[in-house]
Write a protein that holds these residues in place. Structure first.
Motif, PDB file in Angstrom:
ATOM      1  N   LEU A 176       0.823  -1.209   0.000  1.00 31.33           N
ATOM      2  CA  LEU A 176       0.000   0.000   0.000  1.00 31.33           C
ATOM      3  C   LEU A 176       0.858   1.260   0.000  1.00 31.33           C
ATOM      4  CD1 LEU A 176      -2.792  -0.992   2.544  1.00 31.33           C
ATOM      5  CD2 LEU A 176      -3.076  -0.667   0.085  1.00 31.33           C
ATOM      6  N   GLN A 177       1.906   1.243   0.802  1.00 25.63           N
ATOM      7  CA  GLN A 177       2.771   2.405   0.889  1.00 25.63           C
ATOM      8  C   GLN A 177       3.437   2.683  -0.463  1.00 25.63           C
ATOM      9  OE1 GLN A 177       6.477   2.400   3.298  1.00 25.63           O
ATOM     10  NE2 GLN A 177       5.362   3.750   4.691  1.00 25.63           N
ATOM     11  N   ASP A 178       3.909   1.641  -1.135  1.00 24.54           N
ATOM     12  CA  ASP A 178       4.520   1.821  -2.460  1.00 24.54           C
ATOM     13  C   ASP A 178       3.513   2.427  -3.437  1.00 24.54           C
ATOM     14  OD1 ASP A 178       6.917   0.792  -1.595  1.00 24.54           O
ATOM     15  OD2 ASP A 178       6.636  -1.193  -2.497  1.00 24.54           O
ATOM     16  N   GLN A 179       2.278   1.955  -3.382  1.00 27.92           N
ATOM     17  CA  GLN A 179       1.246   2.470  -4.280  1.00 27.92           C
ATOM     18  C   GLN A 179       0.902   3.923  -3.952  1.00 27.92           C
ATOM     19  OE1 GLN A 179      -1.608  -0.621  -3.452  1.00 27.92           O
ATOM     20  NE2 GLN A 179      -1.040  -1.828  -5.247  1.00 27.92           N
ATOM     21  N   ILE A 180       0.865   4.241  -2.649  1.00 26.88           N
ATOM     22  CA  ILE A 180       0.601   5.621  -2.240  1.00 26.88           C
ATOM     23  C   ILE A 180       1.709   6.545  -2.741  1.00 26.88           C
ATOM     24  CG2 ILE A 180       0.490   7.171  -0.242  1.00 26.88           C
ATOM     25  CD1 ILE A 180      -0.861   4.815   1.281  1.00 26.88           C
ATOM     26  N   PHE A 181       2.948   6.129  -2.561  1.00 25.84           N
ATOM     27  CA  PHE A 181       4.078   6.959  -2.995  1.00 25.84           C
ATOM     28  C   PHE A 181       4.055   7.157  -4.508  1.00 25.84           C
ATOM     29  CE2 PHE A 181       6.871   5.525   0.836  1.00 25.84           C
ATOM     30  CZ  PHE A 181       6.029   6.233   1.690  1.00 25.84           C
ATOM     31  N   GLU A 182       3.678   6.116  -5.236  1.00 26.71           N
ATOM     32  CA  GLU A 182       3.570   6.226  -6.691  1.00 26.71           C
ATOM     33  C   GLU A 182       2.480   7.237  -7.066  1.00 26.71           C
ATOM     34  OE1 GLU A 182       2.670   3.366 -10.592  1.00 26.71           O
ATOM     35  OE2 GLU A 182       2.923   2.469  -8.603  1.00 26.71           O
ATOM     36  N   CYS A 183       1.365   7.197  -6.327  1.00 27.92           N
ATOM     37  CA  CYS A 183       0.275   8.149  -6.588  1.00 27.92           C
ATOM     38  C   CYS A 183       0.713   9.586  -6.293  1.00 27.92           C
ATOM     39  CB  CYS A 183      -0.940   7.799  -5.727  1.00 27.92           C
ATOM     40  SG  CYS A 183      -1.833   6.317  -6.258  1.00 27.92           S
ATOM     41  N   ILE A 184       1.444   9.772  -5.198  1.00 26.12           N
ATOM     42  CA  ILE A 184       1.905  11.124  -4.853  1.00 26.12           C
ATOM     43  C   ILE A 184       2.846  11.658  -5.922  1.00 26.12           C
ATOM     44  CG2 ILE A 184       3.294  12.444  -3.205  1.00 26.12           C
ATOM     45  CD1 ILE A 184       2.160  10.636  -0.992  1.00 26.12           C
ATOM     46  N   ASN A 185       3.766  10.830  -6.369  1.00 22.31           N
ATOM     47  CA  ASN A 185       4.685  11.261  -7.433  1.00 22.31           C
ATOM     48  C   ASN A 185       3.919  11.615  -8.710  1.00 22.31           C
ATOM     49  OD1 ASN A 185       7.271  11.097  -6.176  1.00 22.31           O
ATOM     50  ND2 ASN A 185       7.166   8.865  -6.267  1.00 22.31           N
ATOM     51  N   MET A 186       2.868  10.857  -8.988  1.00 17.04           N
ATOM     52  CA  MET A 186       2.054  11.124 -10.169  1.00 17.04           C
ATOM     53  C   MET A 186       1.324  12.456 -10.039  1.00 17.04           C
ATOM     54  SD  MET A 186      -1.050   8.760 -11.674  1.00 17.04           S
ATOM     55  CE  MET A 186      -0.068   7.265 -11.501  1.00 17.04           C
ATOM     56  N   LEU A 187       0.747  12.698  -8.857  1.00 13.91           N
ATOM     57  CA  LEU A 187      -0.023  13.925  -8.643  1.00 13.91           C
ATOM     58  C   LEU A 187       0.867  15.159  -8.616  1.00 13.91           C
ATOM     59  CD1 LEU A 187      -2.544  12.727  -5.895  1.00 13.91           C
ATOM     60  CD2 LEU A 187      -3.040  13.120  -8.316  1.00 13.91           C
ATOM     61  N   GLU A 188       2.083  15.005  -8.163  1.00 18.38           N
ATOM     62  CA  GLU A 188       2.975  16.160  -8.082  1.00 18.38           C
ATOM     63  C   GLU A 188       3.563  16.537  -9.438  1.00 18.38           C
ATOM     64  OE1 GLU A 188       5.794  15.745  -4.865  1.00 18.38           O
ATOM     65  OE2 GLU A 188       4.306  16.616  -3.499  1.00 18.38           O
ATOM     66  N   ASN A 189       3.295  15.721 -10.443  1.00 16.69           N
ATOM     67  CA  ASN A 189       3.634  16.095 -11.814  1.00 16.69           C
ATOM     68  C   ASN A 189       2.587  17.118 -12.267  1.00 16.69           C
ATOM     69  OD1 ASN A 189       3.964  16.350 -14.555  1.00 16.69           O
ATOM     70  ND2 ASN A 189       3.944  14.156 -14.991  1.00 16.69           N
ATOM     71  N   HIS A 190       3.021  18.328 -12.526  1.00 16.55           N
ATOM     72  CA  HIS A 190       2.074  19.413 -12.818  1.00 16.55           C
ATOM     73  C   HIS A 190       1.310  19.218 -14.127  1.00 16.55           C
ATOM     74  CE1 HIS A 190       3.252  21.749  -9.345  1.00 16.55           C
ATOM     75  NE2 HIS A 190       4.528  21.545  -9.662  1.00 16.55           N
ATOM     76  N   ASN A 191       1.730  18.247 -14.911  1.00 18.49           N
ATOM     77  CA  ASN A 191       0.986  17.930 -16.138  1.00 18.49           C
ATOM     78  C   ASN A 191       0.082  16.722 -15.932  1.00 18.49           C
ATOM     79  OD1 ASN A 191       2.195  19.999 -17.691  1.00 18.49           O
ATOM     80  ND2 ASN A 191       4.039  18.733 -17.916  1.00 18.49           N
ATOM     81  N   CYS A 192      -0.282  16.502 -14.679  1.00 17.73           N
ATOM     82  CA  CYS A 192      -1.124  15.357 -14.323  1.00 17.73           C
ATOM     83  C   CYS A 192      -2.424  15.395 -15.137  1.00 17.73           C
ATOM     84  CB  CYS A 192      -1.428  15.426 -12.833  1.00 17.73           C
ATOM     85  SG  CYS A 192      -2.191  13.959 -12.169  1.00 17.73           S
ATOM     86  N   SER A 193      -2.783  14.251 -15.700  1.00 14.03           N
ATOM     87  CA  SER A 193      -3.957  14.195 -16.576  1.00 14.03           C
ATOM     88  C   SER A 193      -5.221  13.859 -15.799  1.00 14.03           C
ATOM     89  CB  SER A 193      -3.742  13.139 -17.663  1.00 14.03           C
ATOM     90  OG  SER A 193      -3.733  11.847 -17.091  1.00 14.03           O
ATOM     91  N   GLU A 194      -6.367  14.070 -16.456  1.00 12.49           N
ATOM     92  CA  GLU A 194      -7.654  13.699 -15.870  1.00 12.49           C
ATOM     93  C   GLU A 194      -7.682  12.207 -15.550  1.00 12.49           C
ATOM     94  OE1 GLU A 194     -10.369  15.214 -15.009  1.00 12.49           O
ATOM     95  OE2 GLU A 194     -10.225  17.247 -15.823  1.00 12.49           O
ATOM     96  N   PHE A 195      -7.111  11.396 -16.451  1.00 14.09           N
ATOM     97  CA  PHE A 195      -7.106   9.947 -16.245  1.00 14.09           C
ATOM     98  C   PHE A 195      -6.300   9.578 -15.007  1.00 14.09           C
ATOM     99  CE2 PHE A 195      -5.079   5.783 -16.927  1.00 14.09           C
ATOM    100  CZ  PHE A 195      -6.217   4.992 -17.019  1.00 14.09           C
ATOM    101  N   GLU A 196      -5.138  10.213 -14.841  1.00 14.04           N
ATOM    102  CA  GLU A 196      -4.293   9.912 -13.684  1.00 14.04           C
ATOM    103  C   GLU A 196      -4.987  10.306 -12.382  1.00 14.04           C
ATOM    104  OE1 GLU A 196       0.229  10.304 -15.487  1.00 14.04           O
ATOM    105  OE2 GLU A 196      -0.972  12.126 -15.168  1.00 14.04           O
TER     106      GLU A 196
END
Length: 518
Positions: free
Chosen positions: A318-338
């Motif tokens: 779970l922690q690995d998945q959470i960290f992956e999500c945070i890294n994804m969200l902190e990308n300022h070009n985060c898409s609607e799908f993400e």
């Protein structure tokens, strides 16, 4: 005009406050809290399988065990054991029996039954040999005393400073289990258990015990002697004490500061919630949390070890998945799908509730909301099926924001005058055995400030006594209750065999603590 006696009283109060390390501001706030009380926890519904409690599937086990083994080999796991409690409650019925034998009176019916069971099976207790030896050194034959029902003599040498002094000792130093010609205390069982699941590739095991200052030296000596029995094994053992700064003032039944017979202000330890600071200072990465008395002998450890590994593996996953999500969200070009993917994960795996208008928010507002709610400490908590044990359980609790979140709730936190709340409490299918594994670092590897994730409104007030007088005592939000209220919480069903607490000495006669049963 202030009299000399009043000035002396003020001066003495200030000395008491300084000695206690509690500030005048905190003291005033605590007294006010006694007057206003704590708000009752609002239960929404009980957590059940499929709605707040996760049941690990057979097809997941190998993957989770593999994830666990990799993290364990890296030395990421450690264990935190609150062990400052005295064994007094464990021997309560025997203390009552001894007092009745000395002073007369009548023993309560339940205590009488417990005493009879204890005496009947005394030879099966792991400390029987030690008791026999100390009595012999003082000219008494334990077996003759046993045959002649000389219970007061036996209990004096078991409980008081005439012999083993068990009533004065911390629970962790009491012999729990027999092994051939020796025994193990619960401290030793924690060492043995930990070797099976938190040993790193360098064969080192990290355990932290919270202990009382009065017994720290004795405990340290005992654990060092115990480590020597595990030849070739490496232990990193650390200790801490509950900070006096966390003590709370006591008040009388009229909410006036309670004073002892020598006119001093009475301060009391504020329950296990005061150990949150100890957990913070311990550091660590992935931390198992378990009570000192919940241990079994080697022959019964199998299910405990397996589920410790599964819970640890699930936390890392779970922690690995959470960290992956945070890294994804902190990308300022985060898409609607993400954003949609992270939202689905947060709702389905992390029990997050989204606001009704979530889809109407801008993409940045949704990103900010998700980051705020998934950037938190994580805990995976084992839950056993409810067998009528006293204590807390898993519930969906409505917060001040109107959203429900999974929480461990004690009966004392619930308004039992509210029939609806009482009914929800009765529907609980599972019970909290205090079987947690905690992720206390963020995605950058930095330690969270755990104090930011507690709910100060979840403390409670109880009634106690001192020197024959009634008083009110305040406990801080419990370590696994309000102190972790704002953590990401995932409840997992674990077998009842992983829960074997020793609340009274008679519990040592149960099947899970004996090779044979009396």
């Amino acid at each position: 005009m202030t009299t000399e006696n009043e000035l002396r009283k003020i001066e003495n109060d200030l000395i008491d406050i300084i000695d206690s390390t509690i500030s005048v501001t905190d003291l005033s706030a605590q007294v006010e809290r006694f007057k206003t009380g704590f708000p009752a926890t609002h239960l929404d519904r009980a957590c059940i399988i499929g709605d707040g409690i996760y049941r690990i599937k057979s097809k997941e086990r190998d993957e989770l065990l593999g994830i666990f083994e990799e993290a364990a080999s890296q030395g990421r796991f450690s264990k935190f054991v609150p062990a400052s409690g005295a064994a007094t409650r464990m021997f309560k019925h025997l203390i009552s029996k001894l007092n009745v034998e000395k002073d007369g009176g009548e023993l309560e019916a339940n205590d009488s039954l417990l005493v009879d069971d204890f005496m009947e099976c005394l030879p099966m207790m792991p400390f029987y040999g030690s008791l026999k030896k100390v009595m012999a050194e003082n000219g008494y034959d334990l077996e003759k005393c046993f045959d002649n029902a000389e219970y007061s003599t036996i209990l004096e040498y078991l409980l008081t400073d005439k012999g083993l002094r068990f009533v004065e000792m911390p629970k962790g130093l009491i012999p729990f289990h027999s092994y051939d010609d020796s025994y193990r205390t619960s401290f030793e069982e924690h060492l043995a258990e930990s070797l099976e699941y938190i040993k790193c590739r360098k064969n080192k095991v990290k355990i932290h015990f919270t202990v009382s200052p009065d017994h720290k030296e004795a405990i340290s000596t005992h654990i060092n002697e115990s480590i020597a029995k595990f030849s070739g094994k490496k232990f990193d053992i650390t200790f801490s004490e509950q900070s006096k700064k966390t003590d709370t003032v006591a008040v009388d039944m009229d909410n006036e500061i309670f004073r002892t017979f020598d006119n001093k202000i009475l301060f009391r330890p504020a329950g296990h919630g005061a150990l949150l600071g100890n957990l913070q200072r311990m550091g660590g990465d992935l931390v198992y949390l378990k009570n000192v008395d919940n241990v079994v002998p080697d022959s019964k450890k199998g299910p405990t070890i397996e589920y410790k590994k599964l819970l640890g593996g699930l936390l890392v996953q779970l922690q690995d998945q959470i960290f992956e999500c945070i890294n994804m969200l902190e990308n300022h070009n985060c898409s609607e799908f993400e954003v949609a993917v992270v939202s689905l994960f947060a709702v389905s795996r992390l029990n997050l509730h989204l606001p009704i208008n979530f889809t109407q928010l801008s993409i940045q507002e949704r990103v900010d909301f998700l980051l705020k709610h998934i950037s938190r400490p994580v805990r995976v908590c084992g839950m056993v099926k409810n067998q009528g044990e006293p204590g807390g359980g898993p519930f969906w609790v409505k917060g001040s924001d109107g959203f429900a979140s999974p929480q461990i709730v004690e009966k004392s936190q619930v308004d039992m005058t509210d029939s609806d709340q009482e009914e929800i409490l009765k529907t609980a299918t599972h019970f909290n055995p205090v079987d947690l594994v905690c992720g206390v670092r963020n995605y950058k590897g930095e330690r969270f400030n755990l104090m930011k994730f507690m709910d100060p409104e979840t403390g409670f007030i109880s009634t106690k006594s001192k020197d024959g007088r009634m008083l009110k005592a305040m406990e801080l939000p419990g370590l696994w209750n309000g102190s972790m209220a704002k953590w990401i919480t995932v409840f997992v069903e674990v077998p009842l065999s992983t829960f074997s607490p020793v609340k009274t000495v008679n519990d040592l006669l149960k099947r899970e603590h004996q090779e044979s049963v009396c």
